[in-house]
Enzyme design. Structure first.
Site, short mmCIF file in Angstrom:
data_model
loop_
_atom_site.label_atom_id
_atom_site.label_comp_id
_atom_site.label_asym_id
_atom_site.label_seq_id
_atom_site.Cartn_x
_atom_site.Cartn_y
_atom_site.Cartn_z
N ALA A 151 0.84 -1.20 0.00
CA ALA A 151 0.00 0.00 0.00
C ALA A 151 0.88 1.25 0.00
O ALA A 151 0.86 2.04 0.94
CB ALA A 151 -0.92 -0.02 1.23
N GLU A 152 1.66 1.42 -1.06
CA GLU A 152 2.62 2.53 -1.11
C GLU A 152 1.94 3.89 -0.95
O GLU A 152 2.43 4.76 -0.23
CB GLU A 152 3.42 2.52 -2.42
CG GLU A 152 4.49 1.43 -2.49
CD GLU A 152 3.97 0.06 -2.85
OE1 GLU A 152 2.75 -0.05 -3.14
OE2 GLU A 152 4.75 -0.91 -2.83
N GLN B 100 10.08 -0.92 -1.56
CA GLN B 100 10.86 -2.15 -1.71
C GLN B 100 11.90 -2.02 -2.82
O GLN B 100 13.03 -2.46 -2.69
CB GLN B 100 9.91 -3.32 -1.96
CG GLN B 100 10.50 -4.65 -1.59
CD GLN B 100 9.42 -5.64 -1.19
OE1 GLN B 100 8.64 -6.08 -2.01
NE2 GLN B 100 9.38 -5.99 0.08
N ALA C 180 12.90 1.21 -5.86
CA ALA C 180 12.55 2.57 -6.29
C ALA C 180 11.49 2.54 -7.39
O ALA C 180 10.74 3.49 -7.56
CB ALA C 180 13.79 3.31 -6.78
N ASP C 181 11.44 1.41 -8.11
CA ASP C 181 10.45 1.29 -9.18
C ASP C 181 9.02 1.42 -8.64
O ASP C 181 8.12 1.83 -9.37
CB ASP C 181 10.61 -0.07 -9.87
CG ASP C 181 12.03 -0.28 -10.36
OD1 ASP C 181 12.27 -0.17 -11.56
OD2 ASP C 181 12.93 -0.51 -9.51
N ILE D 174 8.08 3.41 -6.30
CA ILE D 174 7.81 4.74 -5.75
C ILE D 174 6.73 5.44 -6.58
O ILE D 174 5.97 6.25 -6.06
CB ILE D 174 9.10 5.59 -5.68
CG1 ILE D 174 8.91 6.77 -4.72
CG2 ILE D 174 9.55 6.08 -7.05
CD1 ILE D 174 10.20 7.54 -4.40
N HIS E 177 12.65 -3.37 -12.10
CA HIS E 177 13.45 -3.46 -10.87
C HIS E 177 14.81 -2.80 -11.07
O HIS E 177 15.79 -3.17 -10.43
CB HIS E 177 13.65 -4.91 -10.44
CG HIS E 177 12.41 -5.60 -9.95
ND1 HIS E 177 11.50 -6.20 -10.79
CD2 HIS E 177 11.92 -5.77 -8.70
CE1 HIS E 177 10.51 -6.72 -10.07
NE2 HIS E 177 10.74 -6.47 -8.80
C1 LIG Z 1 2.97 -2.03 -5.89
C2 LIG Z 1 3.97 -3.04 -5.56
N1 LIG Z 1 4.66 -2.93 -4.39
C3 LIG Z 1 5.61 -3.84 -4.07
C4 LIG Z 1 5.90 -4.87 -4.91
C5 LIG Z 1 6.99 -5.88 -4.55
N2 LIG Z 1 6.41 -7.22 -4.44
C6 LIG Z 1 6.51 -8.11 -5.45
S1 LIG Z 1 5.63 -9.49 -5.17
C7 LIG Z 1 5.15 -8.94 -3.64
C8 LIG Z 1 4.24 -9.78 -2.81
C9 LIG Z 1 2.99 -10.03 -3.54
O1 LIG Z 1 2.11 -10.79 -2.77
P1 LIG Z 1 0.78 -11.38 -3.39
O2 LIG Z 1 0.02 -10.30 -4.09
O3 LIG Z 1 0.08 -12.09 -2.31
O4 LIG Z 1 1.26 -12.38 -4.52
P2 LIG Z 1 2.25 -13.64 -4.38
O5 LIG Z 1 3.64 -13.10 -4.53
O6 LIG Z 1 2.02 -14.27 -3.05
O7 LIG Z 1 1.90 -14.53 -5.50
C10 LIG Z 1 5.67 -7.68 -3.39
C11 LIG Z 1 5.46 -6.91 -2.14
C12 LIG Z 1 5.17 -4.93 -6.13
N3 LIG Z 1 5.41 -5.90 -7.03
N4 LIG Z 1 4.23 -4.02 -6.43
#
Ligand SMILES: Cc1ncc(C[n+]2csc(CCOP(=O)(O)OP(=O)(O)O)c2C)c(N)n1
Lengths: 325, 335
Positions: free
Chosen positions: B70-71, B93, B95-96, B98, B138
């Protein structure tokens, strides 16, 4: 348009069995290649999620479109994405669907009805709703489907997309794969609702929970939602309860997941369950299983060799394709 | 007792870029109870890059808060907490991601003080940069976007010493500061840094190498490329001065102009895409304020106007290399 039946026949059942086995074998190989330092980039595996990955996507017909996320390589297999294409993409070769520009599972082919997703979650929920809007405006009987994990349901875009899709009554099916973790974060730290599907009532659409390790249930419930959308019944939210059986990505040993949780879900392995289902119905025996596994291994072997022998793109292609002609 | 890894005894201590940041955050949290952190997987997991490893055990879950994805929300929450007198530090996590918080950053955080004279002291940490075969989502260098938004400060260190001193300065600053951490440097760069508390002022560049013939203005990971090129040029008898901006906004004009006065020739080297970026701004400042000192055109060596590709030969072609800098030095030799 040929509409698959709700109760699948032998041919279709054996098709999905092959695809589940193929998905597992591709991911096992990707894992080995990654650990051996053979892939330039990262891997995000959906091992343990075969039933929903393949079952929901299999419910789509030709002409429908699918928007997967980072973990959903397997969902693309029923759409016709090939093992060669999967490995070309990971090996970053010129012949990949993204011409070496995109990484991991961020690939797709619109001609076969899959989007090439991005990393930002769940950016393709609105995109899928937009595809559904196009279908509606042109009065085409086509359906869009979007996948994401339960972690992604914390993002505003997720809620915006579902709300708009509901307001406009769009032909779109939203699939949430609840695999227990978003990276290292367990579900109880992501949300207070007991079920993601409970959120559907906020948008006045059906919210359905399926056993994410039972491919028949995954297929049938999604199928009903797809055909309801096709007939003008609007969107559905489907939550599949399952488990991410490996780390978030290749580098992550997932030490934050208790071993007994993994043991519990190992017993619910969706492939073993489906094999039992097929065996009970006399559709699978040791011999036919061996035949399927043999075909799968051959396909993976061929794909890895093909990718390894394929050329890289030329450096200067880095600056091409930024704009359409 | 502190559980922090790499605890210094006294004097200097060899410190990785990433550890310099962790140490600074740790020391600041010890110093000021108003500082707390929000981000994804920063708690028990210690963050995607392990910058906050061990923090939750020491500072507790009330000050190291794991966020759902929840950025936009946790950026707005940082603004709210800052306005209530706290000093939040948030981690994207990569910068992409942001850009997922774009609206809260550029409309809420950046414009609050301008209208109300109320300060918004918050730090947004974002691991950025390419070179790791991580593809278009990334690897990005989004500093140019934010440097264009009045009300934000944009900091991007190139060395462990500066990383530690600048993130402390960012935390103590009364404005929203975006702190880009080039992730290629995290575990590749180390140097001796002092054990005692110090800050590095925001808005001050630094001459990282003195020279008299050509100036390279750069920042972040490209400092290494600049220094390598400078060494190569030295062998050919060309003396290169390397200016590390350290802060992208506000820009340190003075140090740039002083160096131009000395060398008369400037190369702007940066990893962000070339057009309408930091290089354009530095070139414009030089054209406006140091035209008389120039002996040749200001050259930009930067990434092309394209997303960052995944495939190794594509990414290598895409990123500015030492040879590209050498070609620019050769070109300037003609003037
Ligand atoms: C907006 C956003 N913030 C952070 C990330 C980094 N990130 C990649 S996968 C992930 C977890 C995703 O969890 P979920 O939606 O439950 O899917 P799963 O990986 O368990 O399949 C995160 C935080 C992202 N991809 N997109």
């Amino acid at each position: 348009m040929q509409v698959k039946p709700l109760d699948l026949g032998t041919k279709e059942l054996m098709d999905i069995y092959y695809l589940m086995r193929l998905g597992r074998a591709i991911e096992d190989r990707l894992n080995l290649l990654y650990k051996g330092g053979r892939l330039p980039g990262a891997i995000y595996l959906g091992t343990g999620q075969e039933a929903i990955e393949i079952g929901a996507s299999y419910a789509l017909e030709q002409g429908d479109v699918l928007a997967p996320t980072h973990r959903d390589m397997m969902s693309q297999l029923p759409r016709g994405i090939t093992p060669r294409e999967v490995f070309l993409q990971h090996y970053a070769r010129a012949g990949s669907l993204t011409h070496g520009k995109g990484e991991d599972n961020y690939q797709g082919d619109l001609k076969r009805g899959t989007f090439a997703t991005v990393s930002m979650l769940p950016d393709f929920y609105p995109v899928a709703a937009g595809a559904a809007l196009a279908f509606k405006l042109r009065r085409e009987k086509r359906v869009a489907m979007a996948y994401c994990g339960e972690g992604s349901t914390s993002v505003g875009d997720w809620h915006e997309a579902i709300n708009v899709a509901s307001v406009l009554n769009l032909p779109v099916v939203f699939v949430v794969i609840n695999n227990g973790y978003a990276y290292s974060t367990p579900v109880y730290k992501e949300m207070k609702v007991a079920n993601v599907a409970d959120r559907a009532c906020a948008y006045a659409i059906p919210g359905i929970i399926v056993d994410g390790n039972d491919i028949i249930e995954c297929y049938q419930e999604t199928k009903k939602a797809v055909e309801r959308a096709r007939e003008g019944g609007g969107p559905t939210l489907i939550e599949a309860k399952t488990m991410r059986m490996r780390g978030h990505a290749g580098h992550d040993p997932a030490t934050y997941v208790a071993k007994d949780i993994i043991d519990l879900w190992t017993e619910r392995d969706p492939i073993v369950r489906f094999e039992n289902y097929l065996t009970e119905r006399g559709l699978l025996n040791e011999e036919s299983k061996k035949e399927v596994v043999g075909r799968v291994n051959e396909a993976v072997e061929d794909a890895v060799n093909f990718a390894e022998q394929s050329p890289y793109p030329e450096g200067k292609e880095a600056v091409g394709d930024v704009y359409a002609a | 007792m502190s559980m922090q890894p790499n605890q210094s005894q006294d004097g200097q201590k060899e410190t990785l870029f990433i550890d310099a940041i962790s140490q600074a955050l740790w020391e600041e949290m010890e110093r000021d109870p108003g500082i707390f952190m929000m981000g994804e997987d920063i708690g028990p997991y210690g963050g995607a890059f392990k910058v906050t490893k061990g923090f939750i055990e020491h500072f507790g879950p009330e000050r190291i808060i794991d966020m759902p994805i929840a950025e936009e929300a946790f950026t707005g929450m940082a603004v709210g907490a800052a306005l209530m007198g706290m000093r939040p530090v948030i981690e994207y996590q990569y910068a992409d991601f942001i850009s997922c918080a774009w609206d809260q950053i550029v409309n809420v955080a950046a414009k609050y003080h301008y209208r109300t004279r109320e300060a918004v002291p918050m730090v947004m940490r974002a691991p950025s940069g390419a070179g790791l075969r991580a593809g278009p989502f990334h690897s990005q260098s989004p500093e140019g976007w934010f440097a264009h938004v009045p009300g934000l400060k944009v900091v991007m260190p190139a060395t462990p010493y500066d990383a530690k001193g600048l993130i402390k300065a960012a935390i103590r600053d009364n404005n929203p500061v975006i702190f880009f951490e080039h992730k290629y440097l995290y575990r590749r760069l180390k140097e001796q840094i002092p054990a005692e508390d110090y800050t590095v002022p925001i808005g001050k560049a630094k001459v990282q190498r003195e020279g008299g013939d050509v100036t390279i203005v750069t920042y972040a990971a490209m400092l290494q490329t600049a220094l390598e090129a400078a060494n190569k040029a030295q062998e050919k008898g060309v003396s290169v001065e390397v200016v590390d901006l350290r802060t992208i906004y506000p820009l340190d004009k003075e140090i740039i102009l002083n160096s131009v006065a000395k060398t008369g020739k400037v190369i702007m080297l940066y990893e962000d895409t070339k057009t309408l970026g930091i290089g354009a701004e530095v070139s414009a400042i030089i054209a406006e304020e140091a035209f008389e000192s120039l002996d040749g055109p200001v050259l930009r060596v930067a990434s092309p106007d394209a997303p960052i590709p995944y495939s190794p030969p594509l990414e290598d072609y895409y990123l500015p290399q030492v040879d590209d800098v050498m070609a620019a030095i050769d070109r300037l030799a003609a003037y």
